[in-house]
Design a protein around this motif. Structure first.
Motif: not given
Length: 100
Positions: A1-9, A68-85
């Protein structure tokens, strides 16, 4: 769920940028509130508010989910969400601006 949320953020963050920037520059720009929706242009004030609303949602989700953006996976999903959007928005705005 946190990875999906990072993507949505990431999605809300990148979606807020063009609206906020166009609004503070005093330019009319597409919003869901325009007529016709997503292709018509709204006032600069509506764009600033729409951009700020997107930022507020991203901010609330970030702290509610305790990401936490210190989590590599959270950061990866955040960046994926930004680029896809960003890619989707570039296509949508191109169609709206050029009447395609």
């Amino acid at each position: 769920m946190q990875y999906f949320t990072a993507f949505i953020i990431g999605v809300f963050t990148i979606n807020g940028l063009p609206h906020f920037i166009q609004g503070i520059c005093g330019n009319r720009f597409q919003t869901p509130f325009a007529s016709p929706p997503t292709t018509g242009e709204s006032s600069p004030l509506v764009n600033v508010l729409w951009g700020a609303g997107n930022f507020a949602i991203a901010y609330a989700l970030f702290f509610y989910m305790e990401l936490s953006l210190t989590s590599h996976y959270h950061t990866l999903f955040f960046v994926a969400g930004t680029f896809l959007c960003a890619i989707i928005l570039s296509i949508q705005f191109d169609k709206a601006r050029n009447g395609k």
